[in-house]
Design an enzyme around this catalytic site. Structure first.
Site, short mmCIF file in Angstrom:
data_model
loop_
_atom_site.label_atom_id
_atom_site.label_comp_id
_atom_site.label_asym_id
_atom_site.label_seq_id
_atom_site.Cartn_x
_atom_site.Cartn_y
_atom_site.Cartn_z
N ASP A 13 78.15 28.02 -8.44
CA ASP A 13 77.86 26.65 -8.90
C ASP A 13 76.69 26.01 -8.16
O ASP A 13 76.65 24.79 -7.97
CB ASP A 13 79.11 25.75 -8.76
CG ASP A 13 80.28 26.31 -9.55
OD1 ASP A 13 80.04 26.89 -10.62
OD2 ASP A 13 81.42 26.18 -9.08
N GLU A 14 75.73 26.81 -7.79
CA GLU A 14 74.56 26.30 -7.06
C GLU A 14 73.57 25.61 -8.01
O GLU A 14 72.64 24.93 -7.55
CB GLU A 14 73.83 27.45 -6.34
CG GLU A 14 74.63 28.13 -5.23
CD GLU A 14 75.46 29.30 -5.75
OE1 GLU A 14 75.55 29.46 -6.99
OE2 GLU A 14 76.02 30.04 -4.93
N GLY A 40 80.37 29.56 -15.17
CA GLY A 40 80.11 28.38 -16.00
C GLY A 40 78.76 27.85 -15.58
O GLY A 40 78.60 27.31 -14.50
N HIS A 41 77.76 28.10 -16.41
CA HIS A 41 76.39 27.70 -16.09
C HIS A 41 75.99 26.55 -17.01
O HIS A 41 75.93 26.72 -18.22
CB HIS A 41 75.44 28.89 -16.26
CG HIS A 41 75.75 30.03 -15.33
ND1 HIS A 41 75.08 31.22 -15.34
CD2 HIS A 41 76.68 30.15 -14.34
CE1 HIS A 41 75.58 32.02 -14.40
NE2 HIS A 41 76.56 31.39 -13.79
N GLN A 225 78.38 33.68 -10.26
CA GLN A 225 79.07 33.47 -8.98
C GLN A 225 78.03 33.31 -7.85
O GLN A 225 76.94 32.87 -8.10
CB GLN A 225 80.08 34.60 -8.68
CG GLN A 225 81.31 34.58 -9.58
CD GLN A 225 81.08 35.19 -10.95
OE1 GLN A 225 80.62 36.30 -11.09
NE2 GLN A 225 81.41 34.45 -12.00
N LYS A 332 70.15 19.79 -6.35
CA LYS A 332 71.01 18.63 -6.09
C LYS A 332 70.64 17.87 -4.82
O LYS A 332 71.50 17.26 -4.18
CB LYS A 332 72.49 19.05 -6.10
CG LYS A 332 72.87 19.71 -7.44
CD LYS A 332 74.34 19.94 -7.61
CE LYS A 332 75.01 18.86 -8.40
NZ LYS A 332 76.32 19.23 -8.95
#
Ligand code: GDP
Ligand code: IMO
Ligand code: MG
Length: 425
Positions: A13-14, A40-41, A225, A332
């Site tokens: 989730d990066e 989940g991208h 992942q 982020k």
């Protein structure tokens, strides 16, 4: 652009999806090489969100071919649902755009049931899997009793394999876990229709990559992942069941390692983790709350709250080494705006010694105490910033310190989910 592998350097989730979508316009093909729909991208385009699980994050660019390599595990019903959902939103997901390896192993209903039953059985020793059947499917692959996409051309073979598997799976499901056994019919029903649907997409991915390269096209390999969820190098046993490091882009798609020219590591400006396992920099209270809320840190696949904490450059440094990372994309950074001071973990105190790489003993990470450096924060919102020079001085310092500690340059900085909220350096 030479061939590029994009991998997560933390626990997933990066923001790999956003970065791959951005770079996808520069390549001829985007290839997934491991994992399944545990990924989940999320790609944000003009306020709309696309949550991609199996289909590579290049699918929104009509000129890019997307491929699922042999290392991917496939749930056919989920794949078909993902194709239909994209088609309903006007995305072209025809057989010219999506190619699927015949060597992929199938995730079957008993894999999902076993994943869930086993997690329940473990009580407080749960891994916290996504419950998608990933582990049990890779077990069958390694155990040489899996069903592969190419088997679908011989339904008699599929039936025989499933019948044999069910003897064992039902003994476990009913005998050990107290679940209802599953029938051959139920398993077959889950694959017959989707098998016909995906037939036009099937290909020899190794050959197709060679053809694209032969025509001068460049390839982007999209990791799922993160490095510390790798089955060998991650925080075992709290890992996924595939090899997530960059080197597996070769084995998981059928090319030689000399075709992997560059590796881009994606690193979130702080740390998150879903599921169990050590996370030295995890923060509760106000800091954790700020990151969780401002970063909207909920799992894409399961909706679980992600655990949040300060940036950990010990695990980042190890990812650089394990994956041969050449440069980094920091995502982020905007989420840190408003925190009065920031901490970066630069080393661990592990059993009284200062270490710069994670301990390898099982559970070692749970014992590691972070050694922090404190940096100044900034208050300005970064949403509208488009160049490195415009960033507040403290944000520039933060990125530069990250570069120093990782020993690699930061080539991209992301300040929001949208495509244009990106600084290219
Ligand atoms: P992946 O699994 O590595 O592709 O990452 P996810 O998509 O699971 O999680 C990343 C989340 O952060 C997604 O919701 C993205 O839309 C979002 N995102 C990506 N980059 C940024 C950024 O720079 N700032 C903010 N605020 N959100 C971002
Ligand atoms: P993306 O590609 C974050 C985690 C699960 C669990 C462990 C094992 O979106 O970054 P599994 O279902 O794979 O057997 O679960 O791995 N996990 C992820 N965490 N992002 C992911 O993918 C993940 N895929 C699996 O939460 O801890
Ligand atoms: Mg994700």
């Amino acid at each position: 652009m030479p061939n590029l592998v994009v991998v997560g350097t933390q626990w997933g989730d990066e923001g790999k999806g956003k970065i791959v979508d951005l770079l996808a316009t520069r390549v001829a093909a985007v290839v997934r090489f491991q994992g399944g729909h545990n990924a989940g991208h999320t790609v944000a385009v003009g306020g709309e969100q696309y949550k991609l699980r199996l289909i590579p994050s290049g699918i929104l660019h009509s000129g890019t071919v997307c491929m699922l390599g042999n290392g991917v595990v496939l749930d056919l019903e989920e794949l078909c649902a993902e194709i239909e959902a994209l088609v309903a939103r006007g995305v072209d997901v025809g057989p010219k755009r999506l190619r699927i390896s015949r060597k992929c192993h199938l995730i079957l209903p008993y894999h999902r049931l076993l994943d869930e039953a086993r997690e329940n059985y473990k009580g407080d020793r749960k891994i916290g899997t996504t419950g998608r059947g990933i582990g049990p499917c890779y077990e069958d692959k390694a155990g040489r009793c899996g069903v592969r996409v190419c088997d679908l051309e011989d339904m008699e073979l599929v039936r025989r394999k499933i019948r044999q598997a069910l003897d064992e799976k039902n003994a476990l499901l009913a005998g050990l876990y107290g679940r209802k056994p599953i029938t051959e019919r139920e398993v077959l029903d889950s694959i017959v229709r989707p098998a016909a649907r995906i037939k036009p997409y099937l290909a020899d991915i190794s050959e197709e990559i060679a053809l694209v390269e032969g025509a001068g096209g460049e390839i982007l390999f999209e990791g799922a992942q993160g490095t510390h969820l790798d089955i060998d190098h991650g925080t075992y046993p709290f890992v996924t069941s595939s090899s997530t490091v960059a080197g597996n882009a070769a084995a998981g798609s059928g090319i030689g390692p000399d075709h992997l020219h560059r590796v881009l590591g994606v690193v979130k400006a702080y740390t998150t983790r879903v599921g169990s396992g050590g996370m030295p920099t995890e923060q509760g209270g106000e800091i954790g709350g700020h990151l969780q809320k401002k970063g909207v840190e909920f799992g894409t696949v399961t909706g679980r709250e992600r655990r949040c904490g300060w940036l950990d450059t010990v695990i980042l440094r190890e990812s650089v080494r394990l994956c041969g990372v050449n440069s980094l994309a920091v995502t982020k950074l905007d989420v840190l705006s408003g925190l009065p001071e920031l901490k970066i973990c630069v080393a661990y105190n592990y059993r009284g010694q200062i270490v710069e790489y994670p301990p390898q003993a099982e559970g070692g990470l749970a014992e590691a105490v972070p050694v922090y450096e404190t940096m100044g924060g900034w208050t300005r919102s970064l949403d509208e910033i488009r160049s490195f020079a415009e960033l507040p001085a403290a944000a520039q310092d933060y990125v530069r310190r990250l570069e120093d500690l990782a020993g690699r340059p930061v080539s991209m900085v992301s300040v929001g989910p949208e495509r244009d909220q990106t600084i290219m350096r």
